[in-house]
Design a protein around this motif. Sequence first.
Motif, PDB file in Angstrom:
ATOM      1  N   GLU A 268       0.843  -1.192   0.000  1.00 40.36           N
ATOM      2  CA  GLU A 268       0.000   0.000   0.000  1.00 40.36           C
ATOM      3  C   GLU A 268       0.884   1.249   0.000  1.00 40.36           C
ATOM      4  OE1 GLU A 268      -3.459   1.758   2.833  1.00 40.36           O
ATOM      5  OE2 GLU A 268      -2.967  -0.377   3.049  1.00 40.36           O
ATOM      6  N   GLY A 269       0.563   2.184  -0.865  1.00 37.29           N
ATOM      7  CA  GLY A 269       1.306   3.448  -0.882  1.00 37.29           C
ATOM      8  C   GLY A 269       2.546   3.419  -1.761  1.00 37.29           C
ATOM      9  N   VAL A 270       2.879   2.252  -2.289  1.00 40.01           N
ATOM     10  CA  VAL A 270       4.033   2.172  -3.188  1.00 40.01           C
ATOM     11  C   VAL A 270       3.571   2.595  -4.588  1.00 40.01           C
ATOM     12  CG1 VAL A 270       5.715   0.604  -4.252  1.00 40.01           C
ATOM     13  CG2 VAL A 270       5.209   0.434  -1.810  1.00 40.01           C
ATOM     14  N   GLU A 271       4.013   3.769  -5.014  1.00 42.46           N
ATOM     15  CA  GLU A 271       3.536   4.360  -6.271  1.00 42.46           C
ATOM     16  C   GLU A 271       4.707   4.929  -7.047  1.00 42.46           C
ATOM     17  OE1 GLU A 271       1.015   7.388  -4.714  1.00 42.46           O
ATOM     18  OE2 GLU A 271      -0.295   5.881  -3.764  1.00 42.46           O
ATOM     19  N   GLU A 272       4.619   4.819  -8.376  1.00 42.53           N
ATOM     20  CA  GLU A 272       5.666   5.337  -9.263  1.00 42.53           C
ATOM     21  C   GLU A 272       5.961   6.806  -8.947  1.00 42.53           C
ATOM     22  OE1 GLU A 272       7.555   3.930 -11.627  1.00 42.53           O
ATOM     23  OE2 GLU A 272       8.431   5.876 -12.171  1.00 42.53           O
ATOM     24  N   GLY A 273       7.233   7.090  -8.739  1.00 50.52           N
ATOM     25  CA  GLY A 273       7.677   8.473  -8.588  1.00 50.52           C
ATOM     26  C   GLY A 273       7.496   9.059  -7.197  1.00 50.52           C
ATOM     27  N   ARG A 274       6.981   8.262  -6.253  1.00 52.26           N
ATOM     28  CA  ARG A 274       6.742   8.826  -4.916  1.00 52.26           C
ATOM     29  C   ARG A 274       8.073   9.157  -4.235  1.00 52.26           C
ATOM     30  NH1 ARG A 274       2.395   6.701  -0.384  1.00 52.26           N
ATOM     31  NH2 ARG A 274       2.706   8.447   1.029  1.00 52.26           N
ATOM     32  N   GLN A 275       8.118  10.356  -3.667  1.00 50.25           N
ATOM     33  CA  GLN A 275       9.311  10.820  -2.953  1.00 50.25           C
ATOM     34  C   GLN A 275       9.268  10.266  -1.533  1.00 50.25           C
ATOM     35  OE1 GLN A 275      11.554  13.569  -4.139  1.00 50.25           O
ATOM     36  NE2 GLN A 275      10.686  12.954  -6.116  1.00 50.25           N
ATOM     37  N   VAL A 276      10.294   9.524  -1.172  1.00 50.33           N
ATOM     38  CA  VAL A 276      10.265   8.849   0.129  1.00 50.33           C
ATOM     39  C   VAL A 276      11.558   9.073   0.902  1.00 50.33           C
ATOM     40  CG1 VAL A 276       8.726   7.009  -0.691  1.00 50.33           C
ATOM     41  CG2 VAL A 276      11.214   6.695  -0.827  1.00 50.33           C
ATOM     42  N   THR A 277      11.466   8.749   2.186  1.00 51.76           N
ATOM     43  CA  THR A 277      12.671   8.568   2.988  1.00 51.76           C
ATOM     44  C   THR A 277      12.822   7.064   3.175  1.00 51.76           C
ATOM     45  OG1 THR A 277      12.300  10.653   4.125  1.00 51.76           O
ATOM     46  CG2 THR A 277      13.774   9.077   5.198  1.00 51.76           C
ATOM     47  N   VAL A 278      13.994   6.556   2.827  1.00 51.92           N
ATOM     48  CA  VAL A 278      14.266   5.120   2.931  1.00 51.92           C
ATOM     49  C   VAL A 278      14.993   4.888   4.248  1.00 51.92           C
ATOM     50  CG1 VAL A 278      15.560   3.194   1.905  1.00 51.92           C
ATOM     51  CG2 VAL A 278      14.425   4.890   0.429  1.00 51.92           C
ATOM     52  N   GLY A 279      14.440   4.022   5.084  1.00 48.90           N
ATOM     53  CA  GLY A 279      15.055   3.729   6.379  1.00 48.90           C
ATOM     54  C   GLY A 279      15.608   2.319   6.406  1.00 48.90           C
ATOM     55  N   ILE A 280      16.862   2.191   6.828  1.00 51.37           N
ATOM     56  CA  ILE A 280      17.467   0.854   6.946  1.00 51.37           C
ATOM     57  C   ILE A 280      18.231   0.792   8.265  1.00 51.37           C
ATOM     58  CG2 ILE A 280      18.952  -0.885   5.884  1.00 51.37           C
ATOM     59  CD1 ILE A 280      18.775   0.676   3.259  1.00 51.37           C
ATOM     60  N   ARG A 281      17.911  -0.186   9.100  1.00 50.78           N
ATOM     61  CA  ARG A 281      18.626  -0.325  10.369  1.00 50.78           C
ATOM     62  C   ARG A 281      20.070  -0.764  10.113  1.00 50.78           C
ATOM     63  NH1 ARG A 281      15.788   1.192  14.470  1.00 50.78           N
ATOM     64  NH2 ARG A 281      13.538   0.895  14.431  1.00 50.78           N
ATOM     65  N   PRO A 282      21.011  -0.246  10.920  1.00 52.86           N
ATOM     66  CA  PRO A 282      22.433  -0.539  10.702  1.00 52.86           C
ATOM     67  C   PRO A 282      22.749  -2.032  10.660  1.00 52.86           C
ATOM     68  CG  PRO A 282      22.197   1.215  12.304  1.00 52.86           C
ATOM     69  CD  PRO A 282      20.807   0.727  12.009  1.00 52.86           C
ATOM     70  N   GLU A 283      22.020  -2.824  11.467  1.00 52.84           N
ATOM     71  CA  GLU A 283      22.331  -4.256  11.519  1.00 52.84           C
ATOM     72  C   GLU A 283      21.718  -5.023  10.353  1.00 52.84           C
ATOM     73  OE1 GLU A 283      20.704  -2.412  13.608  1.00 52.84           O
ATOM     74  OE2 GLU A 283      18.905  -3.400  14.391  1.00 52.84           O
ATOM     75  N   LYS A 284      20.924  -4.344   9.519  1.00 49.75           N
ATOM     76  CA  LYS A 284      20.312  -5.006   8.370  1.00 49.75           C
ATOM     77  C   LYS A 284      21.124  -4.800   7.092  1.00 49.75           C
ATOM     78  CE  LYS A 284      16.528  -6.548  10.368  1.00 49.75           C
ATOM     79  NZ  LYS A 284      16.246  -7.971  10.495  1.00 49.75           N
ATOM     80  N   LEU A 285      22.211  -4.056   7.181  1.00 50.66           N
ATOM     81  CA  LEU A 285      23.063  -3.846   6.010  1.00 50.66           C
ATOM     82  C   LEU A 285      24.088  -4.970   5.941  1.00 50.66           C
ATOM     83  CD1 LEU A 285      23.678  -0.013   6.355  1.00 50.66           C
ATOM     84  CD2 LEU A 285      22.522  -1.134   4.435  1.00 50.66           C
ATOM     85  N   SER A 286      24.304  -5.500   4.729  1.00 50.72           N
ATOM     86  CA  SER A 286      25.375  -6.484   4.590  1.00 50.72           C
ATOM     87  C   SER A 286      26.268  -6.099   3.421  1.00 50.72           C
ATOM     88  CB  SER A 286      24.789  -7.879   4.404  1.00 50.72           C
ATOM     89  OG  SER A 286      23.831  -7.848   3.381  1.00 50.72           O
ATOM     90  N   LEU A 287      27.519  -6.502   3.507  1.00 46.87           N
ATOM     91  CA  LEU A 287      28.475  -6.188   2.439  1.00 46.87           C
ATOM     92  C   LEU A 287      28.081  -6.952   1.180  1.00 46.87           C
ATOM     93  CD1 LEU A 287      31.873  -6.270   4.361  1.00 46.87           C
ATOM     94  CD2 LEU A 287      30.487  -4.292   3.693  1.00 46.87           C
ATOM     95  N   ALA A 288      28.265  -6.310   0.029  1.00 48.63           N
ATOM     96  CA  ALA A 288      27.870  -6.924  -1.244  1.00 48.63           C
ATOM     97  C   ALA A 288      28.825  -6.446  -2.332  1.00 48.63           C
ATOM     98  CB  ALA A 288      26.440  -6.529  -1.578  1.00 48.63           C
ATOM     99  N   ASP A 289      28.677  -7.029  -3.537  1.00 52.56           N
ATOM    100  CA  ASP A 289      29.529  -6.616  -4.657  1.00 52.56           C
ATOM    101  C   ASP A 289      28.983  -5.375  -5.327  1.00 52.56           C
ATOM    102  OD1 ASP A 289      31.216  -8.731  -4.195  1.00 52.56           O
ATOM    103  OD2 ASP A 289      30.019 -10.084  -5.459  1.00 52.56           O
ATOM    104  N   SER A 290      27.669  -5.174  -5.178  1.00 55.11           N
ATOM    105  CA  SER A 290      27.077  -3.973  -5.751  1.00 55.11           C
ATOM    106  C   SER A 290      26.030  -3.486  -4.758  1.00 55.11           C
ATOM    107  CB  SER A 290      26.416  -4.299  -7.089  1.00 55.11           C
ATOM    108  OG  SER A 290      25.381  -5.230  -6.871  1.00 55.11           O
ATOM    109  N   GLY A 291      25.383  -2.359  -5.084  1.00 52.67           N
ATOM    110  CA  GLY A 291      24.388  -1.815  -4.165  1.00 52.67           C
ATOM    111  C   GLY A 291      24.826  -0.443  -3.693  1.00 52.67           C
ATOM    112  N   LEU A 292      24.340  -0.027  -2.526  1.00 57.53           N
ATOM    113  CA  LEU A 292      24.708   1.291  -1.986  1.00 57.53           C
ATOM    114  C   LEU A 292      26.216   1.396  -1.892  1.00 57.53           C
ATOM    115  CD1 LEU A 292      22.237   1.675   1.025  1.00 57.53           C
ATOM    116  CD2 LEU A 292      22.241   3.002  -1.111  1.00 57.53           C
ATOM    117  N   GLU A 293      26.717   2.538  -2.329  1.00 60.09           N
ATOM    118  CA  GLU A 293      28.166   2.654  -2.442  1.00 60.09           C
ATOM    119  C   GLU A 293      28.685   3.714  -1.487  1.00 60.09           C
ATOM    120  OE1 GLU A 293      29.108   3.647  -6.440  1.00 60.09           O
ATOM    121  OE2 GLU A 293      31.256   3.748  -6.021  1.00 60.09           O
ATOM    122  N   GLY A 294      29.821   3.452  -0.869  1.00 55.39           N
ATOM    123  CA  GLY A 294      30.383   4.467   0.017  1.00 55.39           C
ATOM    124  C   GLY A 294      31.816   4.156   0.379  1.00 55.39           C
ATOM    125  N   LYS A 295      32.364   5.028   1.222  1.00 54.12           N
ATOM    126  CA  LYS A 295      33.744   4.855   1.697  1.00 54.12           C
ATOM    127  C   LYS A 295      33.742   4.828   3.214  1.00 54.12           C
ATOM    128  CE  LYS A 295      37.266   6.561  -1.389  1.00 54.12           C
ATOM    129  NZ  LYS A 295      37.151   7.599  -2.405  1.00 54.12           N
TER     130      LYS A 295
END
Length: 354
Positions: A268-295
């Motif tokens: 519900e509420g997932v609509e094309e082009g909707r401006q959102v804040t994406v929330g991800i808990r620190p313990e739910k992030l895992s290292l990967a070969d691609s995806g969110l990128e940072g240093k």
Amino acid sequence: MAEVTIRDVRKSYGAVEVLHGVGVDIEDGEFVVLVGPSGCGKSTLLRMIAGLEAISSGTIAIGERVVNNLPPSQRDIAMVFQNYALYPHKTVASNMAFALRMRGMEKSEIKARVGRAAEILGLTPYLDRYPRALSGGQRQRVAMGRAIVRDPQVFLFDEPLSNLDAKLRVQMRTEIRELHQRLKTTTVYVTHDQIEAMTMADKIVVMQNGHIEQIGSPLELYDRPANTFVASFIGSPSMNMLDGVLRRNGDGWTADVNGTSLPITAGEGVEEGRQVTVGIRPEKLSLADSGLEGKVSVVEPTGAETHVVVETGGGEIVAVFRERHQLRPGQPLHFMAAPDAIHLFDRATSARIG
Ligand SMILES: Nc1ncnc2c1ncn2[C@@H]1O[C@H](COP(=O)(O)OP(=O)(O)O)[C@@H](O)[C@H]1O
Ligand SMILES: [Mg+2]
């Protein structure tokens, strides 16, 4: 014991309203924690339950009885404060007995009640000591003993552990929980510390600026925060928040964050082009070969886990790993999170989507 019913309660000091219509149902025997940043109105609400502050409008009932106009002494409550102020020239036993003596209770009954409370709190060997000869934790237990001997319908606690050192705080929070499991007295407990709230409460009331933001069990608040305030306030380190836009992507949906498409669950509420804040808990992030990128900018080992602060194009994020990755400042990384670990909030209203 009794339930406490708070209905549309407001409080003004002069022209300034500090509580803007607050409602909470506290069940008989429940341990409810009011939590929120300093100044949000927790103590004011607790003091209104106790009868130490007048209620500007709305009602508070203890059991069947509306207590708005009852003095504290007739509300059958007992309150424990941060600043527990024991009588320095009275022994532990006399400190605990004092309120009962003032009530004119029988000596034998007083002795029995003080003895029982001392037993529960592990204070029996200290009954003849003076407060100056006690540790901080023991003094706080005497303050709780004063409340217990009164056998009230409701216990009210206002940041009772804030003066104790970190280790003792952890120990006392377990003791208070055990005490509640034993006595099952309805309890309202105020703290600004979300960990205290999470570990102690049956039900948490999150407050901000004189409003209630959300009411729920600790894990309900953690798993489904109603808005970005609760999402950030509950959990440590805080939930990462990134600006994103929702996109249809083949059969599924993604949240596009700083050039990365994160798969999300449709709902519900997932609509094309909707401006959102994406929330991800620190313990739910895992290292990967691609995806969110940072240093990597900072690596903070705590022993059991490691907190890694990462600079991304969309802002700083924090990841928590239980595994011991070899990470160095400056190292480039990619992260992913499972679709069901991604929280979505409306960018404009900050309310949860779906
Ligand atoms: N006696 C008072 N007179 C005027 N304002 C007050 C008084 N007591 C509290 N306030 C205001 O009410 C708000 C809530 O205070 P309080 O309930 O003590 O917050 P908390 O316990 O959550 O830190 C704050 O803005 C505070 O400044
Ligand atoms: Mg306070």
